[in-house]
Design an enzyme around this catalytic site. Structure first.
Site, PDB file in Angstrom:
ATOM      1  N   HIS A 346      -2.002   7.667  -2.056  1.00 44.16           N
ATOM      2  CA  HIS A 346      -2.594   8.494  -1.387  1.00 44.16           C
ATOM      3  C   HIS A 346      -2.013   9.901  -1.258  1.00 44.16           C
ATOM      4  O   HIS A 346      -0.768   9.807  -1.410  1.00 44.16           O
ATOM      5  CB  HIS A 346      -3.403   8.178  -0.005  1.00 44.16           C
ATOM      6  CG  HIS A 346      -2.532   8.071   1.154  1.00 44.16           C
ATOM      7  ND1 HIS A 346      -2.375   9.195   1.873  1.00 44.16           N
ATOM      8  CD2 HIS A 346      -1.688   7.275   1.567  1.00 44.16           C
ATOM      9  CE1 HIS A 346      -1.413   8.751   2.951  1.00 44.16           C
ATOM     10  NE2 HIS A 346      -1.077   7.820   2.633  1.00 44.16           N
ATOM     11  N   ASP A 356       5.010  10.407   4.117  1.00 41.57           N
ATOM     12  CA  ASP A 356       3.714   9.775   4.182  1.00 41.57           C
ATOM     13  C   ASP A 356       2.593  10.545   3.823  1.00 41.57           C
ATOM     14  O   ASP A 356       2.102  11.480   4.448  1.00 41.57           O
ATOM     15  CB  ASP A 356       3.712   9.077   5.571  1.00 41.57           C
ATOM     16  CG  ASP A 356       2.214   8.301   5.600  1.00 41.57           C
ATOM     17  OD1 ASP A 356       1.541   7.957   4.677  1.00 41.57           O
ATOM     18  OD2 ASP A 356       1.873   7.825   6.635  1.00 41.57           O
ATOM     19  N   GLU A 393      -6.793   8.528   3.248  1.00 37.95           N
ATOM     20  CA  GLU A 393      -6.377   7.068   3.323  1.00 37.95           C
ATOM     21  C   GLU A 393      -5.924   7.109   4.802  1.00 37.95           C
ATOM     22  O   GLU A 393      -6.263   6.204   5.210  1.00 37.95           O
ATOM     23  CB  GLU A 393      -4.831   6.811   2.517  1.00 37.95           C
ATOM     24  CG  GLU A 393      -4.348   5.673   2.602  1.00 37.95           C
ATOM     25  CD  GLU A 393      -3.328   5.280   3.934  1.00 37.95           C
ATOM     26  OE1 GLU A 393      -2.836   4.311   4.194  1.00 37.95           O
ATOM     27  OE2 GLU A 393      -3.026   6.167   4.447  1.00 37.95           O
ATOM     28  N   GLU A 394      -5.549   8.168   5.342  1.00 41.11           N
ATOM     29  CA  GLU A 394      -5.238   8.322   6.701  1.00 41.11           C
ATOM     30  C   GLU A 394      -6.422   7.996   7.700  1.00 41.11           C
ATOM     31  O   GLU A 394      -6.371   7.667   8.677  1.00 41.11           O
ATOM     32  CB  GLU A 394      -4.636   9.654   6.931  1.00 41.11           C
ATOM     33  CG  GLU A 394      -3.258   9.826   6.470  1.00 41.11           C
ATOM     34  CD  GLU A 394      -2.065   8.676   6.656  1.00 41.11           C
ATOM     35  OE1 GLU A 394      -2.484   8.236   7.591  1.00 41.11           O
ATOM     36  OE2 GLU A 394      -0.936   8.966   6.231  1.00 41.11           O
ATOM     37  N   ASP A 422       2.989   4.063  -0.937  1.00 36.88           N
ATOM     38  CA  ASP A 422       2.250   5.007   0.176  1.00 36.88           C
ATOM     39  C   ASP A 422       3.745   5.833   0.371  1.00 36.88           C
ATOM     40  O   ASP A 422       3.748   6.719  -0.300  1.00 36.88           O
ATOM     41  CB  ASP A 422       1.853   4.108   1.343  1.00 36.88           C
ATOM     42  CG  ASP A 422       1.138   5.107   2.342  1.00 36.88           C
ATOM     43  OD1 ASP A 422       1.592   6.128   2.295  1.00 36.88           O
ATOM     44  OD2 ASP A 422       0.233   4.607   2.664  1.00 36.88           O
ATOM     45  N   HIS A 506       3.833  10.145  11.172  1.00 33.09           N
ATOM     46  CA  HIS A 506       2.440  10.699  11.482  1.00 33.09           C
ATOM     47  C   HIS A 506       2.531  11.776  12.470  1.00 33.09           C
ATOM     48  O   HIS A 506       1.553  12.211  13.219  1.00 33.09           O
ATOM     49  CB  HIS A 506       1.302   9.877  12.239  1.00 33.09           C
ATOM     50  CG  HIS A 506       0.932   8.770  11.010  1.00 33.09           C
ATOM     51  ND1 HIS A 506      -0.111   7.902  11.402  1.00 33.09           N
ATOM     52  CD2 HIS A 506       1.303   8.838   9.828  1.00 33.09           C
ATOM     53  CE1 HIS A 506      -0.503   7.191  10.169  1.00 33.09           C
ATOM     54  NE2 HIS A 506       0.364   7.929   9.213  1.00 33.09           N
TER      55      HIS A 506
END
Ligand code: NAG
Ligand code: NAG
Ligand code: NAG
Ligand code: NAG
Ligand code: NAG
Length: 715
Positions: A346, A356, A393-394, A422, A506
Site C-alpha cells: 500500500h 509503514d 489500506e490504513e 507492507d 503509526h
C-alpha cells in the site's frame, strides 16, 4: 550478486560455462544498468533457458542507493488516504512504473473515510471543576507540521464523556476479570488502556461490551501516539460489503444491521503515555495489580480507580466519501497471459510512512526498475506479472479489498499467488508468512539472497539460526492487503518483512530520518526484501510447473489437527479430519510424480504443454477449494475455512476459524450442544480438504468411504 549465481551452478559444470558466466557477470557489473546479457541455466529437459534469477540479482548493484532515493521522495510529506497530500506519492509511483516501461493502469473508488474533527481531554476534580487540560498531541519534542493528521481512531463515533476513569491494563478479557476480582468495573466509566492487547478495534469493542462509555488507549513510553482504524468485522469500505465502492455503486444505509456491526459503539482516542500516566496518577481505588506494572507505563502512584477525579473527553468525527486510487504496473505473460502473479504494497500512510508502508513501496519500485531492464534485454515472463500500489489500506485494506471484490471472478480463475509487502523494513531479522504450499519456495529463494546484516551469510542461514529455527506464520491476521486475497478470494499468499516491530508505528516518528538513522542506514535490508520478493515473483511467473507443494500443506493441516485435538476434551470430532488429510497428501504425491514426468519432456512439445497446463490448473485452483461460498457463520465476507481470522480477536487459534468460533461461542451451551456445533464446523473443514484433493487430482470426487446411514435413522 555474483556469489548467489555461483552457488547455483551444479558442482560438475564445465569450466568453460563458469568462465563464460563470470565474464558475463563482470561485464554486467561494469555496464550496471544497461540491458543485461542473456544469463542462462540448463533446463531439466536439456537445452538452456534464461536464468532470470541471476539476471534479476545482477541488477542489485547500486540498488540500495536508488531505493533510498525513492523512499526519500515518497516520504517528503504526510500522505493520508483521501487527502490532497496523497497525490505526490501517487504521481511518483505512476512515474516510476512508466519509466520502467511497464503498462500502467489506475482504478478509483469512493469509500467512506473518517477524519478527526474537534477533540478535547481534561481532568476534573470530583466536584467537576477543572484540574488540568490534557494534551491530545504527540510528545512535545516532536515537531508536527500543520498538515500531519492529529492522533485519532478512524471511524470512532462522535461523542464524549464526563466520567470517572478506570485503568484496564491492556484491555483484554483477563484484565477485566482481574478488575472484577478486586471489585472494579467500567460500566458508565472511561476505560484507560495501554497498547498491546491486540487489535485496537477489538480493545474498544471489549470495553463497550463491559459498559465503558469511552476508551483512551496509551501509546508506548518510547514512542509517539498510535493512530489507527477501529472498524470491526473485516476489511473494506463499510457501506459496500462484498462489492466495489465505485462512484455509483449501491451503498447500504447506516441503519443496516451489517453496517452497524462494523462501527464501534463508543468514542475512543489514542493518547500519549504521558497523558495516560497523568490520568492514572490521579486515580484512587485498589492498587494496580503488581503484574500489570512490570511491562506497563511506569506509573509510580495511583490505583486503578474508579475516580475520584473525572475525565472530560469530547470527540467529533468528520466522516466523508473521498476518492482513493489504486495504481498498477502490468507485464503481460508471453505464454500464459491469463495467469496472474500479483505483487502488492500500500502507498497511503498515517504520517510520513517511511516504514509503514513506503519501505515496501521503494522495494516494489526497484522490482519494477529491474523487470523493465530485463524486458529490454528480451526476457518476457511466461505468466503475467501485476505490481499493485494500494490506497487507503490504513482505513481497513480498502483499496485492495474493493479491487478484489470488483474482480473476484477473474481472480478466482486466473490468480496464481499474491505476494504482499507492507512494512518492508522496521528493524533486524527476516520474518515471513505464507499459505503452506509456498513454504518451500519461500525458503528456497532465501538461499539466494545475501544477509543484509551478517557478511558472508545468506538470509536463509540467519533465518535458520533464529530462536526455534525457520518459522513461517500462517496468515490469519487482517492487518494488511493479503487479507482480501486470501480470506475472501482464496489466493495463495505471502507476506514479508524485516524486523518485528518499531516504536514509531503509526506515529510522527515514522519518518525518513528514523529509517536512515536506525531502521536501515545502508538500505541493505530493503535490498534483501526486494530480492526475496522479486525472486518469488519470477519463480511463480516463469517456472513451467507452478512451484506449489501440497505435501507441505497436508503436513501443516495434520499439525493444526493435532493442536486442535490437544485443545479439546473430546478429540473424536477432530479425528475424522485425518482421513481427508491423508487423501490430500496422496493427491499431492501424485501431482509431484506428474511434475517429474513433465520435466523429462521437451518444454515446447505441444503434448507436454497441454499436460503442463492441466497440472498447473489443478495447482492453481486447489486453494480455492478451501473457500465456503456462504462464508463463515455470521461473518459472510470471510470465506476461507483454514485461514481467516477468528471472530474473538483474542483467540490464539490462527487456523480453522469456523471451529475457533464454534469453540468460543459455546461457553453457555450444554456439553452435547457444544459437541454438535463444533462437529458441524469440523465437517465443513473436512469437506474443504476433500475438495482440494479432488481438484489436485483433476477428478470428480471418489466414493471411497463405506457408508452406513441406517444408524442415523434407527431411533
Ligand atoms: C469544530 O468546532 C468548530 C467551532 O466550534 C466548528 O465550527 C467546527 O464545525 C467543528 N468541526 C467539526 C469537524 O466538527
Ligand atoms: C468538557 O469539555 C467540553 C469541551 O471543552 C466543554 O465544552 C464542557 O463544558 C466540559 N464539561 C465539563 C463538565 O467541564
Ligand atoms: C549500499 O551498500 C553498500 C554496501 O554494499 C554501501 O557501501 C553503500 O554505502 C550503500 N549505499 C547507500 C546509499 O547507503
Ligand atoms: C449465550 O450467551 C450469549 C451472551 O453471552 C447470548 O447472546 C446467547 O443467546 C446465549 N446462547 C444460548 C444458547 O443461551
Ligand atoms: C449399520 O449400522 C447398524 C446400526 O449401527 C448396524 O446394526 C449394522 O450392522 C450396520 N451395517 C453394516 C453393513 O455395517
Amino acid at each position: 550478486m555474483p556469489h548467489a549465481v555461483l552457488a547455483r551452478l551444479p558442482p560438475g559444470s564445465v569450466r568453460l560455462v563458469i568462465a563464460f558466466g563470470l565474464l558475463l557477470l563482470v561485464s554486467l557489473l561494469v555496464l550496471r544498468r544497461r540491458p543485461a546479457g542473456p544469463l542462462t541455466r540448463a533446463s531439466a529437459g536439456g537445452g538452456r533457458i534464461p536464468d532470470t534469477a541471476a539476471l534479476f540479482l545482477s541488477l542489485s548493484a547500486g540498488a540500495n542507493a536508488s531505493i533510498k532515493a525513492d523512499l526519500r521522495a515518497l516520504t517528503a510529506g504526510p500522505h493520508l488516504a483521501g487527502t490532497a497530500d496523497a497525490a505526490g506519492p501517487a504521481a511518483h509511483v505512476l512515474g516510476r512504473l512508466r519509466a520502467a516501461g511497464l503498462q500502467t493502469l489506475t482504478r478509483e473508488y469512493s469509500p467512506l473515510l473518517s477524519y478527526p474533527g474537534n477533540a478535547s481531554l481534561a481532568l476534573l476534580r470530583p466536584d467537576g471543576s477543572l484540574l488540568a487540560r490534557l494534551s491530545l498531541d504527540e510528545p512535545a519534542d516532536e515537531v508536527r507540521p500543520r498538515r500531519l493528521v492529529p492522533p485519532y481512531h478512524a471511524y470512532a463515533p462522535s461523542g464524549g464523556a464526563v466520567a470517572e476513569a478506570v485503568y484496564v491494563n491492556l484491555g483484554r478479557e483477563e484484565d477485566y476479570a482481574a478488575l472484577e476480582r478486586i471489585g472494579v468495573g467500567v460500566r458508565g466509566r472511561v476505560a484507560v488502556a495501554r497498547r498491546g492487547g491486540g487489535y485496537r478495534g477489538g480493545v474498544v469493542a471489549r470495553a463497550a461490551e463491559k459498559g465503558a462509555v469511552a476508551v483512551l488507549i496509551a501509546g508506548r513510553p518510547d514512542g509517539g501516539v498510535e493512530r489507527g482504524v477501529v472498524l470491526l468485522g473485516g476489511p473494506g469500505d463499510p457501506l459496500t460489503p462484498g462489492w466495489a465502492a465505485t462512484g455509483r455503486a449501491e451503498r447500504l444505509g447506516f441503519d443496516d444491521e451489517a453496517v452497524k456491526r462494523r462501527f464501534p459503539k463508543i468514542p475512543s482516542m489514542p493518547v500519549s503515555a504521558e497523558t495516560a500516566v497523568e490520568i492514572i496518577r490521579s486515580l484512587g481505588g485498589p492498587a494496580i495489580p503488581a503484574d500489570w506494572q512490570e511491562a506497563g507505563l511506569g506509573v509510580d502512584a495511583g490505583g486503578v480507580g474508579p475516580g475520584p477525579t473525572l475525565v472530560n473527553f469530547t470527540y467529533q468525527e468528520d466522516r466523508k466519501f473521498e476518492t482513493i486510487q489504486d495504481i498498477f504496473g502490468v507485464i503481460k505473460g508471453s505464454e500464459e497471459p491469463d495467469r496472474y502473479v500479483i505483487l502488492g504494497n500500500h502507498r497511503d500512510a498515517w504520517t510520513y510512512g517511511a516504514v509503514d508502508p513506503n519501505s515496501g513501496t521503494a522495494s516494489l519500485l526497484d522490482i519494477a526498475r529491474r523487470l523493465g531492464i530485463m524486458l529490454q534485454s528480451g526476457w518476457k515472463p511466461r505468466r503475467s506479472i501485476i505490481l499493485c500500489s494500494w490506497d487507503a489500506e490504513e482505513f481497513g485494506m480498502i483499496g485492495s479489498t474493493e479491487w478484489v471484490e470488483e474482480n473476484l471472478a477473474d481472480l478466482h480463475s486466473k490468480a496464481v499467488a499474491y505476494l504482499n509487502v507492507d512494512c518492508a523494513v522496521q528493524g533486524v531479522g527476516f520474518f515471513a508468512g505464507s499459505t503452506p504450499q509456498l513454504d518451500k519456495l519461500l525458503v528456497d529463494v532465501t538461499r539466494q539472497v545475501k544477509d543484509p546484516d551478517v557478511m558472508g551469510k545468506m538470509v536463509h542461514d540467519t533465518w535458520n539460526e533464529m530462536d526455534g529455527g525457520i518459522s513461517i506464520e500462517r496468515l490469519a491476521r487482517t492487518d494488511s492487503d493479503f487479507a482480501p486475497f486470501l480470506h475472501h478470494a482464496g489466493i495463495p499468499s505471502v507476506d514479508l518483512y524485516y524486523g518485528k516491530e518499531f516504536p514509531g508505528y503509526h506515529t510522527a516518528l515514522d519518518s525518513y530520518n528514523w529509517m536512515e538513522k536506525f531502521g536501515d542506514p545502508l538500505f541493505l535490508r530493503h535490498l534483501a526484501i526486494t530480492e526475496i520478493w522479486g525472486l518469488l515473483a519470477l519463480r511463480l511467473a516463469d517456472d513451467p510447473v507452478l512451484p506449489f507443494d501440497y505435501q507441505v500443506y497436508a503436513s501443516q493441516l495434520q499439525e493444526h489437527t493435532n493442536a486442535l485435538s490437544a485443545l479439546m476434551s473430546n478429540s473424536q470430532a477432530v479425528n475424522l479430519m485425518n482421513g481427508f488429510i491423508n487423501d490430500l497428501s496422496g493427491a499431492a504425491t501424485e501431482v509431484l510424480k506428474e511434475a517429474k514426468k513433465l520435466q523429462q519432456l521437451d518444454l515446447y512439445d505441444e503434448h507436454a504443454r497441454m499436460r503442463r497446463r492441466s497440472l498447473n490448473d489443478h495447482l492453481l485452483l486447489a486453494e480455492r477449494s478451501f473457500l465456503q461460498a456462504e462464508g463463515l457463520q455470521g461473518r459472510a465476507w470471510f470465506k476461507h475455512l483454514l485461514y481467516s481470522p477468528p471472530e474473538d480477536y483474542e483467540s490464539k487459534l490462527s487456523f480453522f476459524p469456523g471451529i475457533a468460533d464454534a469453540i468460543s461461542r459455546s461457553g453457555n451451551l450444554s456439553a452435547e450442544e457444544r459437541e454438535v456445533s463444533i462437529q458441524h464446523e469440523v465437517w465443513k473443514v473436512s469437506r474443504a480438504i476433500q475438495r482440494a484433493a479432488s481438484v489436485l487430482r483433476g477428478e470428480f470426487s471418489r466414493q471411497n468411504e463405506p457408508s452406513n446411514l441406517s444408524s442415523l435413522v434407527t431411533p
